[in-house]
Structures are given as structure tokens and as C-alpha cells.
Write a protein that holds these residues in place. Structure first.
Motif, mmCIF file in Angstrom:
data_model
loop_
_atom_site.group_PDB
_atom_site.id
_atom_site.type_symbol
_atom_site.label_atom_id
_atom_site.label_comp_id
_atom_site.label_asym_id
_atom_site.label_seq_id
_atom_site.Cartn_x
_atom_site.Cartn_y
_atom_site.Cartn_z
ATOM 1 N N LEU A 82 9.872 -0.669 19.159
ATOM 2 C CA LEU A 82 8.637 -1.454 19.160
ATOM 3 C C LEU A 82 8.477 -2.197 20.478
ATOM 4 O O LEU A 82 9.461 -2.647 21.074
ATOM 5 N N PRO A 83 7.243 -2.379 20.927
ATOM 6 C CA PRO A 83 7.028 -3.279 22.064
ATOM 7 C C PRO A 83 7.285 -4.721 21.641
ATOM 8 O O PRO A 83 7.107 -5.076 20.471
ATOM 9 N N ALA A 84 7.703 -5.546 22.582
ATOM 10 C CA ALA A 84 8.027 -6.940 22.269
ATOM 11 C C ALA A 84 6.828 -7.711 21.739
ATOM 12 O O ALA A 84 6.992 -8.718 21.026
ATOM 13 N N ASP A 85 5.615 -7.248 22.062
ATOM 14 C CA ASP A 85 4.409 -7.968 21.630
ATOM 15 C C ASP A 85 3.720 -7.292 20.448
ATOM 16 O O ASP A 85 2.521 -7.486 20.229
ATOM 17 N N PHE A 86 4.471 -6.496 19.666
ATOM 18 C CA PHE A 86 3.872 -5.855 18.484
ATOM 19 C C PHE A 86 3.254 -6.940 17.594
ATOM 20 O O PHE A 86 3.904 -7.923 17.242
ATOM 21 N N ALA A 87 2.005 -6.753 17.229
ATOM 22 C CA ALA A 87 1.255 -7.807 16.545
ATOM 23 C C ALA A 87 1.739 -8.013 15.112
ATOM 24 O O ALA A 87 1.859 -7.042 14.347
ATOM 25 N N PRO A 88 2.007 -9.260 14.726
ATOM 26 C CA PRO A 88 2.370 -9.531 13.331
ATOM 27 C C PRO A 88 1.235 -9.152 12.385
ATOM 28 O O PRO A 88 0.050 -9.182 12.744
ATOM 29 N N GLY A 89 1.611 -8.806 11.168
ATOM 30 C CA GLY A 89 0.630 -8.610 10.115
ATOM 31 C C GLY A 89 0.481 -9.888 9.310
ATOM 32 O O GLY A 89 0.589 -10.997 9.842
ATOM 33 N N ASN A 90 0.268 -9.715 8.022
ATOM 34 C CA ASN A 90 0.154 -10.867 7.120
ATOM 35 C C ASN A 90 1.191 -10.688 6.022
ATOM 36 O O ASN A 90 0.899 -10.225 4.929
ATOM 37 N N ALA A 91 2.442 -11.004 6.357
ATOM 38 C CA ALA A 91 3.545 -10.902 5.399
ATOM 39 C C ALA A 91 4.347 -12.201 5.480
ATOM 40 O O ALA A 91 5.375 -12.278 6.156
ATOM 41 N N PRO A 92 3.874 -13.249 4.810
ATOM 42 C CA PRO A 92 4.518 -14.558 4.960
ATOM 43 C C PRO A 92 5.920 -14.630 4.351
ATOM 44 O O PRO A 92 6.733 -15.445 4.761
ATOM 45 N N HIS A 93 6.194 -13.760 3.378
ATOM 46 C CA HIS A 93 7.483 -13.778 2.678
ATOM 47 C C HIS A 93 7.693 -12.412 2.037
ATOM 48 O O HIS A 93 6.950 -11.470 2.320
ATOM 49 N N PHE A 94 8.710 -12.286 1.175
ATOM 50 C CA PHE A 94 9.071 -10.975 0.625
ATOM 51 C C PHE A 94 8.303 -10.615 -0.641
ATOM 52 O O PHE A 94 8.768 -9.799 -1.430
ATOM 53 N N LEU A 95 7.149 -11.199 -0.832
ATOM 54 C CA LEU A 95 6.290 -10.836 -1.950
ATOM 55 C C LEU A 95 4.947 -10.350 -1.413
ATOM 56 O O LEU A 95 4.435 -10.915 -0.438
ATOM 57 N N PRO A 96 4.372 -9.304 -2.000
ATOM 58 C CA PRO A 96 3.060 -8.849 -1.537
ATOM 59 C C PRO A 96 2.009 -9.947 -1.707
ATOM 60 O O PRO A 96 2.070 -10.743 -2.644
ATOM 61 N N VAL A 97 1.091 -9.996 -0.764
ATOM 62 C CA VAL A 97 -0.031 -10.932 -0.845
ATOM 63 C C VAL A 97 -1.320 -10.157 -0.611
ATOM 64 O O VAL A 97 -1.314 -9.038 -0.085
ATOM 65 N N GLU A 98 -2.429 -10.756 -1.007
ATOM 66 C CA GLU A 98 -3.724 -10.122 -0.767
ATOM 67 C C GLU A 98 -4.018 -10.097 0.731
ATOM 68 O O GLU A 98 -3.495 -10.886 1.503
ATOM 69 N N ASP A 99 -4.879 -9.170 1.107
ATOM 70 C CA ASP A 99 -5.365 -9.081 2.480
ATOM 71 C C ASP A 99 -4.245 -8.788 3.482
ATOM 72 O O ASP A 99 -4.252 -9.318 4.600
ATOM 73 N N GLN A 100 -3.256 -7.972 3.090
ATOM 74 C CA GLN A 100 -2.264 -7.534 4.060
ATOM 75 C C GLN A 100 -2.334 -6.018 4.176
ATOM 76 O O GLN A 100 -2.836 -5.326 3.284
ATOM 77 N N GLU A 101 -1.848 -5.517 5.307
ATOM 78 C CA GLU A 101 -1.797 -4.070 5.506
ATOM 79 C C GLU A 101 -0.965 -3.420 4.401
ATOM 80 O O GLU A 101 -0.036 -4.020 3.869
ATOM 81 N N THR A 102 -1.266 -2.176 4.119
ATOM 82 C CA THR A 102 -0.371 -1.395 3.262
ATOM 83 C C THR A 102 0.854 -0.981 4.082
ATOM 84 O O THR A 102 0.863 -1.071 5.316
ATOM 85 N N GLY A 103 1.889 -0.520 3.392
ATOM 86 C CA GLY A 103 3.048 0.023 4.091
ATOM 87 C C GLY A 103 2.672 1.153 5.034
ATOM 88 O O GLY A 103 3.063 1.146 6.212
ATOM 89 N N PRO A 104 1.920 2.151 4.562
ATOM 90 C CA PRO A 104 1.514 3.234 5.463
ATOM 91 C C PRO A 104 0.705 2.758 6.664
ATOM 92 O O PRO A 104 0.821 3.320 7.759
ATOM 93 N N ILE A 131 0.922 -0.266 8.294
ATOM 94 C CA ILE A 131 1.756 -0.902 9.323
ATOM 95 C C ILE A 131 2.696 0.127 9.954
ATOM 96 O O ILE A 131 2.995 0.049 11.150
ATOM 97 N N ALA A 132 3.127 1.133 9.180
ATOM 98 C CA ALA A 132 3.951 2.206 9.751
ATOM 99 C C ALA A 132 3.162 2.987 10.788
ATOM 100 O O ALA A 132 3.682 3.295 11.879
ATOM 101 N N ALA A 133 1.915 3.312 10.487
ATOM 102 C CA ALA A 133 1.084 4.052 11.442
ATOM 103 C C ALA A 133 0.845 3.229 12.696
ATOM 104 O O ALA A 133 0.848 3.767 13.819
ATOM 105 N N ARG A 134 0.679 1.922 12.532
ATOM 106 C CA ARG A 134 0.477 1.055 13.692
ATOM 107 C C ARG A 134 1.730 1.016 14.569
ATOM 108 O O ARG A 134 1.642 0.990 15.803
ATOM 109 N N ALA A 135 2.906 1.039 13.933
ATOM 110 C CA ALA A 135 4.158 1.069 14.693
ATOM 111 C C ALA A 135 4.311 2.379 15.463
ATOM 112 O O ALA A 135 4.734 2.381 16.621
ATOM 113 N N VAL A 136 3.973 3.491 14.826
ATOM 114 C CA VAL A 136 4.046 4.785 15.509
ATOM 115 C C VAL A 136 3.093 4.814 16.702
ATOM 116 O O VAL A 136 3.444 5.267 17.793
ATOM 117 N N GLU A 137 1.892 4.302 16.508
ATOM 118 C CA GLU A 137 0.921 4.245 17.604
ATOM 119 C C GLU A 137 1.441 3.390 18.760
ATOM 120 O O GLU A 137 1.114 3.643 19.925
#
Length: 305
Positions: free
Chosen positions: A95-117, A119-125
């Protein structure tokens, strides 16, 4: 995928899944790296949990690189719910050092966050080598795994999950995805936190001309590596009738393919084996597992026939 055994360069030993005090590991990054260097590793990816609880760390390990050892920046990404309602765990190395955070405040799913696929696609990009982390530990379903369609690899073995809960396996999910035509590679990792004996138990041997982050990452994406708990793979050759394997001393050499397709050759201190393909039918892919006298394994990446 390219064949690691005929690609130019040499093999470099590394761990791709590691944690430090920047998330839930118990050792400072400097001490984690010191221990891997002392154990003879050539490179390490420190992959702390990319989550708000720890301020979305991409731990800077560039200062620990030297002429004999290098590091690759990375993180374990979390976002969205799997079918069981728990948060995704996705390994991203490079990953680049400036990879943008998503919306994952803790280890529980929350509304309005990326899906797993997503954020994975964003990492590959962003240039990362992405793997489905510890499928058995996560309770990952095949539908979950199918949805992560940008991943390069599956963790076939996770040493931390072996030691911590006896759920180390990714082979079942990997083989099903391969049988659906997914061109995936297979990685063994530690997932080391150093809070239990979760370290120095699974690694990748990457074939590259230089021990540099760029060369290693290119080779990982090309599938120019194998995974191990100890045994060495030295050559894998496939013809119309058999797979020929050269390795360090082993008691079993096994080939696997679609469905029930598999065949083993057993012996004492085997360093060469010719395993017939007749039990694999017209399986479009073949992979190799070698097991030594202590029960430790090495795994090739799949070969597409």
C-alpha cells in the motif's frame, strides 16, 4: 501466473502478515523486525489493523531497510460485513503510505462504510497485492469469497490461527475458487502478534532478482513464489502424464485438482517424485503439497494446464 522455479533471480524468504504495537501486537515495530531478521528472513510486511481504533495505521518501516533486509508497507484492511455479520479481514501488501482511510471506527460493521470487496478493489488500484485473510478463522462462506473478486491470493495457511484456535486453513475456499476459474495464488503467513507462539511458522519464498519492495511486489503479483512451513520446493514440472517435483527431504508429495482429483506419492526422505495425473482427469489446474517427516508442509501455486 509465472513459474517461480524458472523465473530469473533467487528466492527470498518473507512474512506478509504481521502486527505490532501500532495496532494489537505486543512488540514495537523495531523489535518485530529485529526478530524476523535474527530468524533469517529477508523481508517483512508489517500489516497493522487499518481501523479507526488505532488511527488507521500504515506503519512506516522504511527506516529499517538495509542491504540485507527490506520491508514492504501494508495493512490488514477492515470494512463491511461478511455473511456472518462480522467485519472483513483483507490483507494488503504494498500500500502507499497515504492510502485513504475508510469508515471503520472499530471491529464492528457500521452504516455508510465500504464493503469488503470495495476496499479490496481500492487497495489493488493503489498498487497492493491483496489476499483473502484466514478464511477458516473468519467463517468465510464461498459466497463471501466469490464477492472479493479483485484479490490476488488466499491465505492457505495462517500460523496465528493454527496456534490460537486451530483454524489455519484456506485450502477448501481456495480450491473451490480455483475450480470456478479464479486465477489465485496461495500464501502462508504468520499473522504474528507475539502474544502467543504465532510467529516463524509460515512464510513465502519469493523469486526475484532483487530483495527490494518493488521487485518482491512484482513477483508476488506474478505468482513467482511458493509457501512453506519448512520444506523447500526446488522444481515443479508438468507433462501430459505426471507432475515431477524436486524438494527437500519429504515423506509425501501430493498433487491436487478439481473436486476429488488428487494423488499422493509416499516414501522415506523423498527428494524427487513423479506423481501421475490419471486421478485428476481434465482438471484445468494442478497444485502441489509437500509434507516432511515432522508434518510441515510446502505449497506450490496453482499451475493452469
Amino acid at each position: 501466473m509465472h513459474d517461480a522455479f524458472t523465473a530469473p533471480g533467487r528466492f527470498w524468504r518473507g512474512n506478509l502478515h504481521t502486527h505490532s504495537t501500532r495496532s494489537d501486537g505486543v512488540l514495537e515495530p523495531e523489535e518485530v523486525i529485529r526478530r524476523y531478521k535474527a530468524e533469517g528472513y529477508d523481508f517483512l510486511a508489517l500489516t497493522d489493523h487499518f481501523i479507526g481504533l488505532w488511527n488507521y495505521p500504515i506503519t512506516d518501516t522504511t527506516g529499517f531497510r538495509d542491504g540485507d533486509f527490506t520491508t514492504i508497507l501494508g495493512a490488514e484492511l477492515h470494512s463491511g460485513a461478511m455473511a456472518n455479520g462480522e467485519l472483513w479481514h483483507i490483507l494488503a501488501v504494498g500500500l502507499p503510505a497515504d492510502f485513504a482511510p475508510g469508515n471503520a471506527p472499530h471491529f464492528l460493521p457500521v452504516e455508510d462504510q465500504e464493503t469488503g470487496p470495495e476496499i479490496a478493489a481500492r487497495a489493488v488500484e493503489a498498487g497492493a497485492f491483496v489476499a483473502i485473510a484466514h478464511p477458516q478463522w473468519s467463517g468465510l462462506t464461498l459466497a463471501d469469497a466469490r464477492s472479493l473478486d479483485s484479490a490476488h491470493a488466499v491465505e492457505i495457511y495462517n500460523h496465528g490461527c493454527a496456534e490460537g484456535c486451530d483454524r489455519p486453513d484456506g485450502a477448501a475456499i481456495a480450491d473451490l475458487l480455483l475450480s470456478e476459474g479464479r486465477k489465485l495464488s496461495l500464501i502462508a503467513t504468520d499473522d504474528a502478534h507475539f502474544s502467543e507462539p504465532d510467529h516463524f511458522g509460515g512464510w513465502v519464498m519469493v523469486k526475484a532478482e532483487q530483495n527490494s519492495p518493488e521487485a518482491l511486489l512484482e513477483a508476488l503479483k506474478a505468482g513467482q513464489f511458493y509457501s512453506s512451513q519448512g520444506p523447500e520446493l526446488r522444481s515443479v514440472r508438468i507433462d501430459d502424464k505426471a507432475v515431477e517435483v524436486e524438494c527437500s527431504a519429504a515423506r509425501s508429495v501430493i498433487i491436487q485438482g478439481v473436486g476429488t482429483g488428487a494423488k499422493a506419492v509416499h516414501g522415506t526422505s523423498l527428494t524427487r517424485a513423479r506423481v501421475p495425473l490419471d486421478r485428476l482427469g481434465d482438471s484445468p489446474w494442478v497444485r502441489v503439497t509437500v509434507i516432511d517427516s515432522a508434518g510441515r508442509r510446502a505449497w506450490s501455486n496453482p499451475y493452469w494446464r
